[in-house]
Design a protein around this motif. Structure first.
Motif, PDB file in Angstrom:
ATOM      1  N   ARG A 217       0.245  -1.659   0.062  1.00 33.70           N
ATOM      2  CA  ARG A 217      -0.008  -0.287   0.158  1.00 33.70           C
ATOM      3  C   ARG A 217       0.612   0.520  -0.314  1.00 33.70           C
ATOM      4  NH1 ARG A 217      -3.354  -2.420  -2.269  1.00 33.70           N
ATOM      5  NH2 ARG A 217      -5.751  -2.560  -1.140  1.00 33.70           N
ATOM      6  N   GLU A 237       4.711   9.476  -7.955  1.00 35.17           N
ATOM      7  CA  GLU A 237       3.240   9.487  -8.409  1.00 35.17           C
ATOM      8  C   GLU A 237       3.536   8.315  -8.534  1.00 35.17           C
ATOM      9  OE1 GLU A 237       3.249  13.252 -10.800  1.00 35.17           O
ATOM     10  OE2 GLU A 237       3.172  13.917  -9.376  1.00 35.17           O
ATOM     11  N   ALA A 240       1.240   6.052  -6.742  1.00 34.03           N
ATOM     12  CA  ALA A 240      -0.356   5.773  -6.697  1.00 34.03           C
ATOM     13  C   ALA A 240      -1.080   5.512  -7.800  1.00 34.03           C
ATOM     14  CB  ALA A 240      -0.037   7.248  -6.217  1.00 34.03           C
ATOM     15  N   LYS A 241      -0.469   5.587  -8.803  1.00 28.45           N
ATOM     16  CA  LYS A 241      -1.219   5.366 -10.177  1.00 28.45           C
ATOM     17  C   LYS A 241      -1.596   4.025 -10.447  1.00 28.45           C
ATOM     18  CE  LYS A 241       0.247   9.726 -12.848  1.00 28.45           C
ATOM     19  NZ  LYS A 241       0.712  10.611 -13.864  1.00 28.45           N
ATOM     20  N   ASN A 242      -0.373   2.925 -10.693  1.00 23.92           N
ATOM     21  CA  ASN A 242      -0.309   1.531 -10.210  1.00 23.92           C
ATOM     22  C   ASN A 242      -1.348   1.377  -9.055  1.00 23.92           C
ATOM     23  OD1 ASN A 242       1.399   2.434 -12.284  1.00 23.92           O
ATOM     24  ND2 ASN A 242       2.944   1.788 -11.369  1.00 23.92           N
ATOM     25  N   LEU A 243      -1.650   2.152  -7.773  1.00 28.90           N
ATOM     26  CA  LEU A 243      -2.553   1.201  -6.726  1.00 28.90           C
ATOM     27  C   LEU A 243      -3.523   2.003  -7.200  1.00 28.90           C
ATOM     28  CD1 LEU A 243      -2.633   0.231  -4.224  1.00 28.90           C
ATOM     29  CD2 LEU A 243      -2.397   2.344  -3.268  1.00 28.90           C
ATOM     30  N   ASP A 244      -4.669   2.529  -8.006  1.00 28.36           N
ATOM     31  CA  ASP A 244      -5.487   2.714  -8.323  1.00 28.36           C
ATOM     32  C   ASP A 244      -6.036   1.206  -9.788  1.00 28.36           C
ATOM     33  OD1 ASP A 244      -5.975   5.036  -6.916  1.00 28.36           O
ATOM     34  OD2 ASP A 244      -4.975   6.862  -8.036  1.00 28.36           O
ATOM     35  N   LEU A 245      -4.599   0.998 -10.054  1.00 29.53           N
ATOM     36  CA  LEU A 245      -5.186  -0.289 -10.922  1.00 29.53           C
ATOM     37  C   LEU A 245      -5.680  -1.494 -10.648  1.00 29.53           C
ATOM     38  CD1 LEU A 245      -2.444   0.984 -13.682  1.00 29.53           C
ATOM     39  CD2 LEU A 245      -5.165   0.836 -13.488  1.00 29.53           C
ATOM     40  N   LYS A 247      -6.462  -1.777  -7.140  1.00 34.94           N
ATOM     41  CA  LYS A 247      -7.642  -1.510  -6.544  1.00 34.94           C
ATOM     42  C   LYS A 247      -8.757  -2.208  -7.401  1.00 34.94           C
ATOM     43  CE  LYS A 247      -6.458   2.255  -3.196  1.00 34.94           C
ATOM     44  NZ  LYS A 247      -6.896   3.508  -3.102  1.00 34.94           N
ATOM     45  N   LYS A 248      -9.154  -1.556  -8.044  1.00 35.37           N
ATOM     46  CA  LYS A 248      -9.832  -2.703  -9.183  1.00 35.37           C
ATOM     47  C   LYS A 248     -10.256  -3.570  -9.756  1.00 35.37           C
ATOM     48  CE  LYS A 248     -10.381   2.444 -12.202  1.00 35.37           C
ATOM     49  NZ  LYS A 248      -9.670   2.677 -12.840  1.00 35.37           N
TER      50      LYS A 248
END
Length: 330
Positions: A217, A237, A240-245, A247-248
């Motif tokens: 995380r 950054e 953070a962007k990869n973490l958003d992916l 999470k999906k």
């Protein structure tokens, strides 16, 4: 466990392999235990797996020695793959790539000694040497086949034209290159090339070096010595962007009743019967989780949902730092 053929080579391997790199270096070095790693290898074999992947550079030879110790009393149950080509000095510093004939043969003999075996089932060139014609490298590898030291030949992170030139010298059983939901660069050219030539595809880092498992995380979830801290996709950054992916992907996995890593592995397996992912782990609990992915079937609409979340090129950042990127797709 189901098995798959690597191209037209006749080499049959378990549909999931076991990457052994992290047992000896790179990922959380202080968390390594040879005893636990050997238990993981034995459990993998007992579960029906047979495809083990190592390299001479992993742990400066220690990983090959570890794998050799683990399979000493069960060699006949193993399809053993190792690699040569990345040169390191005594301090572990990377010095470049070599593929000259003399080096190829010396590396093979050294690997056989560390592994304590009389032959290697699949011998890869780990990275292509830009200063040595691929014809010389593969020609030397072919001599190892003739000598009975190696059964099948492979390449890793080779460009399409290099693969074509290599295959004219000697049949290539497998190409090993990174492939996962966040590393789909092989799809436009590399995968069509190996399929045309009847070469199997071995997907390393099918879980995005652990990122696709959802267990990270923040960057602080990695041990201070973990080399992934230097990976562009794990930094700033990009993280953070990869973490958003991810999470999906976690949401889709929840709907499927599986873990994110199982969904990610099942996706790779679904890309073709000629593709064999080799997720790495040094923990029994993660091995069991990975093995279960082999039984996970994804419907066409589920694959479409996953592709919509993780289209080609969606991952933020390069997969290696700048110097290492120079050695891929050569």
């Amino acid at each position: 466990m189901q098995e798959r053929l690597l191209g037209r080579s006749g080499l049959r391997v378990s549909a999931l392999g076991l990457g052994c790199m992290g047992m000896s270096e790179f990922y959380d070095p202080k968390g390594m235990s040879d005893e636990e790693s050997i238990r993981v290898i034995h459990r993998f074999l007992d579960a029906g797996g047979n495809f083990l992947d190592t390299a001479d550079m992993y742990g400066m030879g220690r990983n090959e020695a570890l794998v050799g110790k683990a399979i000493a009393d069960r060699r006949d149950r193993v399809v053993l793959a190792t690699k040569f080509g990345n040169v390191r000095n005594a301090n572990g510093e990377f010095l470049g790539v070599r593929g000259d004939a003399e080096y190829v043969k010396a590396c093979c003999d050294a690997s056989l000694t560390r592994l304590q075996v009389d032959h290697i089932d699949l011998y890869y060139q780990h990275r292509v040497d830009p200063n040595t014609p691929i014809e010389e490298t593969v020609g030397a590898m072919a001599e190892l086949v003739q000598a009975g030291k190696v059964r099948h030949l492979g390449l890793s992170e080779a460009a399409a034209e290099t693969i074509r030139r290599a295959a004219k010298v000697h049949p290539i059983a497998a190409l090993q290159t990174e492939y996962s939901l966040w590393s789909r660069e092989v799809e436009p050219e590399i995968l069509p090339t190996v399929r045309e030539l009847g070469i199997g595809f071995v997907a390393y880092s099918p879980l995005g070096r652990g990122f696709l498992t959802g267990q990270f995380r923040t960057i602080d979830d990695l041990a201070p010595e973990d080399y992934r801290r230097n990976s562009p996709r794990y930094q700033g950054e990009n993280f953070a962007k990869n973490l958003d992916l991810v999470k999906k992907i976690e949401e889709l996995a929840k709907l499927k009743g599986c873990t994110p890593s199982q969904l990610a592995l099942a996706w790779v397996l679904a890309q073709g019967d000629d593709i064999v992912p080799i997720p790495g782990t040094k923990r029994l609990k993660y091995l069991e989780e990975n093995l279960s992915a082999g039984n996970l079937q994804l419907a066409p609409e589920e694959l479409e949902q996953i592709n919509n979340v993780f289209p080609v090129g969606s991952a933020a950042g390069e997969r290696y730092h700048a110097q290492a990127m120079k050695a891929v797709n050569q």
